[in-house]
Design a protein around this motif. Structure first.
Motif, PDB file in Angstrom:
ATOM      1  N   THR A   1       0.811  -1.218   0.000  1.00  0.00           N
ATOM      2  CA  THR A   1       0.000   0.000   0.000  1.00  0.00           C
ATOM      3  C   THR A   1       0.839   1.259   0.000  1.00  0.00           C
ATOM      4  OG1 THR A   1      -0.117   0.050   2.431  1.00  0.00           O
ATOM      5  CG2 THR A   1      -1.833  -1.189   1.262  1.00  0.00           C
ATOM      6  N   ARG A   2       2.161   1.088   0.209  1.00  0.00           N
ATOM      7  CA  ARG A   2       3.093   2.225   0.318  1.00  0.00           C
ATOM      8  C   ARG A   2       2.662   3.167   1.431  1.00  0.00           C
ATOM      9  NH1 ARG A   2       7.389   0.576  -2.096  1.00  0.00           N
ATOM     10  NH2 ARG A   2       8.136   2.727  -2.241  1.00  0.00           N
ATOM     11  N   CYS A   3       2.267   2.558   2.555  1.00  0.00           N
ATOM     12  CA  CYS A   3       1.808   3.339   3.702  1.00  0.00           C
ATOM     13  C   CYS A   3       2.356   2.733   4.994  1.00  0.00           C
ATOM     14  CB  CYS A   3       0.271   3.329   3.799  1.00  0.00           C
ATOM     15  SG  CYS A   3      -0.575   4.126   2.429  1.00  0.00           S
ATOM     16  N   TYR A   4       2.473   3.585   5.998  1.00  0.00           N
ATOM     17  CA  TYR A   4       2.742   3.081   7.343  1.00  0.00           C
ATOM     18  C   TYR A   4       1.390   2.800   7.974  1.00  0.00           C
ATOM     19  CZ  TYR A   4       4.858   2.383  11.898  1.00  0.00           C
ATOM     20  OH  TYR A   4       5.273   1.813  13.075  1.00  0.00           O
ATOM     21  N   GLU A   5       1.206   1.568   8.477  1.00  0.00           N
ATOM     22  CA  GLU A   5      -0.107   1.146   8.960  1.00  0.00           C
ATOM     23  C   GLU A   5      -0.040   0.656  10.405  1.00  0.00           C
ATOM     24  OE1 GLU A   5      -1.656  -0.494   4.591  1.00  0.00           O
ATOM     25  OE2 GLU A   5      -1.349  -1.898   6.253  1.00  0.00           O
ATOM     26  N   ILE A   6      -1.110   0.894  11.123  1.00  0.00           N
ATOM     27  CA  ILE A   6      -1.299   0.307  12.450  1.00  0.00           C
ATOM     28  C   ILE A   6      -2.609  -0.452  12.420  1.00  0.00           C
ATOM     29  CG2 ILE A   6      -1.655   0.724  14.904  1.00  0.00           C
ATOM     30  CD1 ILE A   6       0.055   3.172  14.723  1.00  0.00           C
ATOM     31  N   ARG A   7      -2.541  -1.743  12.716  1.00  0.00           N
ATOM     32  CA  ARG A   7      -3.721  -2.603  12.686  1.00  0.00           C
ATOM     33  C   ARG A   7      -3.977  -3.146  14.095  1.00  0.00           C
ATOM     34  NH1 ARG A   7      -6.076  -5.181   8.306  1.00  0.00           N
ATOM     35  NH2 ARG A   7      -4.263  -4.558   7.028  1.00  0.00           N
ATOM     36  N   SER A   8      -5.203  -3.009  14.560  1.00  0.00           N
ATOM     37  CA  SER A   8      -5.551  -3.476  15.904  1.00  0.00           C
ATOM     38  C   SER A   8      -5.714  -4.984  15.922  1.00  0.00           C
ATOM     39  CB  SER A   8      -6.856  -2.808  16.373  1.00  0.00           C
ATOM     40  OG  SER A   8      -7.229  -3.302  17.642  1.00  0.00           O
ATOM     41  N   GLN A   9      -5.208  -5.611  16.978  1.00  0.00           N
ATOM     42  CA  GLN A   9      -5.384  -7.056  17.143  1.00  0.00           C
ATOM     43  C   GLN A   9      -6.549  -7.384  18.066  1.00  0.00           C
ATOM     44  OE1 GLN A   9      -1.206  -7.932  18.389  1.00  0.00           O
ATOM     45  NE2 GLN A   9      -1.219  -9.343  16.657  1.00  0.00           N
ATOM     46  N   THR A  10      -7.117  -6.364  18.673  1.00  0.00           N
ATOM     47  CA  THR A  10      -8.231  -6.554  19.603  1.00  0.00           C
ATOM     48  C   THR A  10      -9.334  -5.556  19.276  1.00  0.00           C
ATOM     49  OG1 THR A  10      -7.220  -5.036  21.201  1.00  0.00           O
ATOM     50  CG2 THR A  10      -6.748  -7.391  21.459  1.00  0.00           C
TER      51      THR A  10
END
Length: 443
Positions: free
Chosen positions: A256-265
């Motif tokens: 995606t050419r992005c810095y991502e934060i994905r929640s695990q909860t």
């Protein structure tokens, strides 16, 4: 970036505070600087992936709230590559070529923050710069008197950071002067004062993220001693607060050419969304970010070899001979001596075992490496541990007493006092556990 901060209260009061985190949030989304930031980011290709809004409350300061809730697997935020401020961003912006500098990525980004701040509204990053905090509760901002009033182990950490900042400042000034002489910066460009550079350095320290698997384009060849990782400032992302309970995946996504934060909860609607900076103890959080976490499960209290020697001198049934010291050094047992709320580390327990063994029983030293060794097995070891714990606790109590005498102290100095109180609480619990263990051995 910040974290949960509670004033010193009782357990019931702290639980009540936690329950009110969702209801005592002031909406900051209508703040003109936030509106300008969002509009600027959208013009640069950013799209919200999760409906969040900026809020503020007494306990955590500024943070992000989930308007509709968050499910496990949701992308909390996705920052396009073109919005990330990296070393390459600085090199391209300043047209730095064939210049070898002593600055780290951290120092180079601090130079960038200073120079762009000086430009004011003429800076392309002005909407982002406007949202950066104006002050931080980090200990390097403490007065000289406050630093001298800290316990020595805290003083050492603070002075190490101040030295790192001063070194980066000197090299940063040299770089700016070099760029002015080469016409890369206008002759009217100013060189920062130490105070101005210090603020820029702390901005980077508290807000930058690591991108160990960043894109190839995120490189800069002017830096000496590159370590293979890339630092980046990411607008909007730095508004997330820290909690040791948060579970997220974060990093640069090459697809995606992005810095991502994905929640695990999952996170309920209208609750604040937290991320996790890492398994940091309170000293690390205080030094680097300017806050602490009550009940931090990663809290660690360190002991020095001098602490062991002091107890040995007072106890006739323990000793430190040349053979014991040789054994301990040879097996690397004089380092990483610590305890947590769960008790002593393996290394500290092993040292206690060795100093409590008669010197004539040198073959018994090696039992600490056998599978049949049980730490704190003998009453002598338990009593030694109790003395060690009580002595360290009294050391912290005395340090806290002296610090409380400092008038009109800063927020950062107050945090140092709270950290000492956390240490005292932990040692009280360890001491209670040891006393219980002693009673079992005697019964």
């Amino acid at each position: 970036m910040n974290g949960l901060q509670y004033h010193r209260r009782g357990r019931t009061s702290r639980r009540r505070c936690k329950r009110t985190l969702r209801t005592r949030m002031n909406n900051l989304s209508s703040d003109p600087s936030i509106i300008a930031l969002v509009q600027w980011m959208c013009s640069m290709g950013w799209n919200a992936t999760c409906k969040l809004r900026l809020v503020s409350n007494f306990f955590t300061g500024r943070g992000l709230q989930a308007v509709n809730g968050v499910k496990a697997g949701d992308v909390l935020v996705r920052i396009p590559e073109r919005l990330l401020i990296t070393a390459s961003t600085v090199c391209n912006r300043l047209e730095i070529e064939n210049v070898k500098v002593l600055l780290s990525e951290h120092g180079l980004l601090a130079v960038f923050i200073f120079l762009e701040t000086q430009l004011g509204s003429d800076s392309p990053w002005f909407p982002y710069l406007q949202t950066l905090p104006k002050s931080f509760a980090v200990p390097s901002n403490c007065s000289d008197f406050e630093i001298l009033s800290l316990p020595l182990f805290m003083q050492k950490r603070v002075m190490e950071q101040k030295y790192a900042i001063k070194t980066a400042f000197d090299n940063g000034c040299e770089l700016i002067t070099n760029l002015i002489s080469k016409g890369k910066l206008p002759s009217s460009a100013s060189v920062p004062t130490l105070s101005e550079f210090h603020h820029a350095w702390i901005v980077v320290n508290t807000r930058a993220v690591y991108m160990s698997c960043a894109a190839d384009s995120l490189t800069c060849t002017i830096l000496r001693d590159r370590d293979g990782s890339n630092l980046a400032l990411a607008p909007y992302l730095d508004m997330f607060n820290h909690s040791f309970n948060a579970q997220v995946n974060a990093g640069f996504n090459k697809s995606t050419r992005c810095y991502e934060i994905r929640s695990q909860t999952k996170c309920p609607s209208m609750a604040q969304v937290f991320i996790n900076y890492g398994p940091h103890d309170n000293m690390k959080l205080w030094i680097e970010y300017g806050f602490y976490l009550p009940g931090n499960p990663h809290e660690v209290i360190t002991f020095a070899w001098d602490n062991i020697q002091a107890i040995v001198k007072r106890r006739p049934n323990s000793s430190i001979t040349a053979r014991k010291v040789e054994f301990l050094k040879g097996h690397g047992l004089l380092e990483n001596l610590c305890c947590t709320v769960e008790g002593f580390s393996w290394g500290l327990s092993a040292i206690i075992c060795v100093v409590c063994i008669e010197d004539c029983e040198i073959s018994s030293y090696h039992k600490v490496f056998r599978g049949d060794w049980i730490p704190l097995e003998s009453p002598l070891e338990i009593q030694f541990s109790l003395d060690l714990t009580a002595t360290k606790r009294m050391e912290f109590i005395e340090a806290r007493r002296r610090m409380l005498e400092v008038e009109n102290s800063s927020d950062s100095f107050q945090i140092a006092i709270r950290i000492l109180e956390e240490y005292i609480d932990i040692l009280n619990k360890v001491e209670a556990w040891l006393e219980g263990l002693s009673q079992k051995k005697c019964s």
